[in-house]
Motif scaffolding. Sequence first.
Motif, short mmCIF file in Angstrom:
data_model
loop_
_atom_site.label_atom_id
_atom_site.label_comp_id
_atom_site.label_asym_id
_atom_site.label_seq_id
_atom_site.Cartn_x
_atom_site.Cartn_y
_atom_site.Cartn_z
N PHE A 60 2.05 -2.38 -10.43
CA PHE A 60 0.69 -2.15 -10.91
C PHE A 60 -0.28 -2.50 -9.78
CE2 PHE A 60 2.52 -6.16 -12.33
CZ PHE A 60 1.71 -7.08 -11.68
N PRO A 61 -1.50 -1.93 -9.81
CA PRO A 61 -2.49 -2.25 -8.76
C PRO A 61 -2.89 -3.72 -8.83
CG PRO A 61 -3.09 -0.27 -9.99
CD PRO A 61 -1.98 -0.94 -10.76
N PRO A 62 -3.29 -4.31 -7.71
CA PRO A 62 -3.49 -3.69 -6.39
C PRO A 62 -2.24 -3.62 -5.53
CG PRO A 62 -4.20 -5.97 -6.30
CD PRO A 62 -3.78 -5.72 -7.72
N TYR A 63 -1.06 -4.02 -6.06
CA TYR A 63 0.16 -3.84 -5.28
C TYR A 63 0.30 -2.36 -4.91
CZ TYR A 63 1.68 -8.58 -6.43
OH TYR A 63 1.77 -9.96 -6.53
N GLY A 64 0.73 -2.12 -3.69
CA GLY A 64 0.95 -0.75 -3.24
C GLY A 64 -0.28 0.04 -2.87
N ARG A 65 -1.42 -0.61 -2.80
CA ARG A 65 -2.65 0.16 -2.56
C ARG A 65 -2.69 0.78 -1.17
NH1 ARG A 65 -7.32 -4.59 -1.94
NH2 ARG A 65 -6.98 -4.97 0.29
N ASP A 66 -1.86 0.29 -0.25
CA ASP A 66 -1.79 0.87 1.10
C ASP A 66 -0.42 1.49 1.39
OD1 ASP A 66 -4.43 -0.09 1.87
OD2 ASP A 66 -3.54 -2.09 1.89
N PHE A 67 0.32 1.84 0.34
CA PHE A 67 1.67 2.35 0.53
C PHE A 67 1.65 3.80 1.00
CE2 PHE A 67 5.68 4.29 -0.90
CZ PHE A 67 6.59 3.43 -0.30
N MET A 68 1.79 4.01 2.29
CA MET A 68 1.94 5.31 2.92
C MET A 68 0.89 6.33 2.45
SD MET A 68 6.11 5.52 2.80
CE MET A 68 6.11 7.06 3.72
N GLY A 69 -0.30 5.84 2.23
CA GLY A 69 -1.40 6.73 1.85
C GLY A 69 -1.38 7.18 0.41
N THR A 70 -0.41 6.70 -0.38
CA THR A 70 -0.29 7.17 -1.77
C THR A 70 -0.98 6.26 -2.78
OG1 THR A 70 1.77 5.93 -2.20
CG2 THR A 70 1.98 8.12 -1.19
N ARG A 71 -1.26 5.01 -2.37
CA ARG A 71 -1.82 3.99 -3.27
C ARG A 71 -0.89 3.77 -4.48
NH1 ARG A 71 -6.88 2.51 -2.06
NH2 ARG A 71 -7.17 1.61 -4.13
N LYS A 72 0.39 3.93 -4.27
CA LYS A 72 1.36 3.84 -5.36
C LYS A 72 1.96 2.44 -5.46
CE LYS A 72 5.72 5.79 -7.04
NZ LYS A 72 6.80 6.77 -6.77
N PRO A 73 1.80 1.77 -6.62
CA PRO A 73 2.44 0.47 -6.82
C PRO A 73 3.92 0.68 -7.12
CG PRO A 73 1.19 1.08 -8.78
CD PRO A 73 0.94 2.16 -7.76
N THR A 74 4.74 0.61 -6.09
CA THR A 74 6.15 0.95 -6.19
C THR A 74 7.01 -0.13 -6.81
OG1 THR A 74 6.58 0.04 -3.99
CG2 THR A 74 5.98 2.38 -4.12
N PHE A 77 6.48 -6.18 -3.51
CA PHE A 77 5.50 -7.27 -3.58
C PHE A 77 4.70 -7.28 -2.28
CE2 PHE A 77 8.09 -8.23 -7.11
CZ PHE A 77 7.36 -9.06 -7.94
N SER A 78 3.88 -6.26 -2.13
CA SER A 78 3.10 -6.05 -0.91
C SER A 78 2.01 -5.05 -1.21
CB SER A 78 4.03 -5.49 0.19
OG SER A 78 3.29 -5.06 1.32
N ASN A 79 1.04 -4.99 -0.30
CA ASN A 79 0.05 -3.92 -0.39
C ASN A 79 0.60 -2.61 0.12
OD1 ASN A 79 -0.09 -5.37 2.23
ND2 ASN A 79 -1.60 -3.80 2.75
N GLY A 80 1.78 -2.65 0.77
CA GLY A 80 2.39 -1.43 1.30
C GLY A 80 3.89 -1.56 1.41
N ARG A 81 4.39 -1.31 2.60
CA ARG A 81 5.84 -1.37 2.82
C ARG A 81 6.29 -2.79 3.16
NH1 ARG A 81 7.20 3.33 7.05
NH2 ARG A 81 5.13 2.80 7.88
N VAL A 82 7.61 -3.02 3.00
CA VAL A 82 8.21 -4.31 3.34
C VAL A 82 9.07 -4.13 4.59
CG1 VAL A 82 8.14 -5.19 0.99
CG2 VAL A 82 10.15 -3.89 1.76
#
Length: 359
Positions: A60-74, A77-82
């Motif tokens: 759920f947001p804001p997790y994943g908000r910077d994930f490869m331009g998709t803003r997808k909470p995958t 436990f990060s704003n993007g990739r691990v």
Amino acid sequence: MQTKAQKRSILLSTEIIAILLIYTWIAETEAKVPALIVFGDSTVDAGNNNVLPTTLKANFPPYGRDFMGTRKPTGRFSNGRVATDFYSEMYGLRSFVPAYLDPEYGIEDFALGVCFASAGTGIDPETAGVLSVIPLFKQVKLFEEYQARLEGYLGPEMAKKTISEGVYAVSIGTNDFIENYFAYSTPRFLEFTPERYVQFLINLGREFIVQIYMLGARKIGFTGLSGMGCLPLERNRNPMWGRPCIETYNKAARDFNSKLQQMTDELCNALPDLQLKVAHLYDFFANILQNPSLYGFEDAQYGCCGTGTYELGYLCNEYTPFTCTDASKYVFWDAVHPTEKTSRIVAEYLMNTTFSKFK
């Protein structure tokens, strides 16, 4: 004394060198590494906890908000990739490693890389029970299931090659201390001294390595523990004392790392063709925390999410006030986990020192 312009020049030069190293790693390892296979905890979980009946999730947001331009909470436990996502990219595989339990992906995706990790788990099976997540021995069972599926997809010969020549990234151990032993009310604290508990974990870790070795794994990188006493969650327990790192936790991490190296040496001597390496992280991460500006960070004490002191999982949500607008200025994303930028820096370091060294 260096001027600001000189410091910016040094940082820029460092970034350019890192980019060149990435392309070098890809060129050198692309033909050698058929897949990246991941075991561990929330440091590398790509979303397996999403389908579990646990409160420890990050889908759920804001997790994943910077994930490869998709803003997808995958579920990372990060704003993007691990870090393991970056390993995969550096190996020339794909830009991320999918979670094995994610229904969006199938064996055709997992053939290049797969993640069995589960946030909140540990080497000690009792640690997984704290938040009802996947214990390490069940991750091994999923790996066995994966092998059968891989053989059906690639055929026996190619599947065996993928398993034997693939690289295995293991990142686990912190939760055994934070969630379990140092929670003090647990049976483990009453049963073991800190030194004996470290040895208990090492013995279980040895059993795990032997298990996946018997299943065909040969190239295994086991990431050592960083200074877990310096996580914002731990440091902010004593705000009146300047939020120092908790040395008891850090000593346990150093003891674990030392015994992990001893165990690694013993197994490499005992098991033919085993390439087991410790990815030493403690000193490098300590340097990031002590000199954050050298790595382009402005804050190494608080997480980006919320107040940055205790928010984690559901406490870090889209309604949490005070969440920072630019995570790249922070070493930590929430009170425990690094930002995507930190994970990339760590991955570059560990790739250069460990994960590019397999034959």
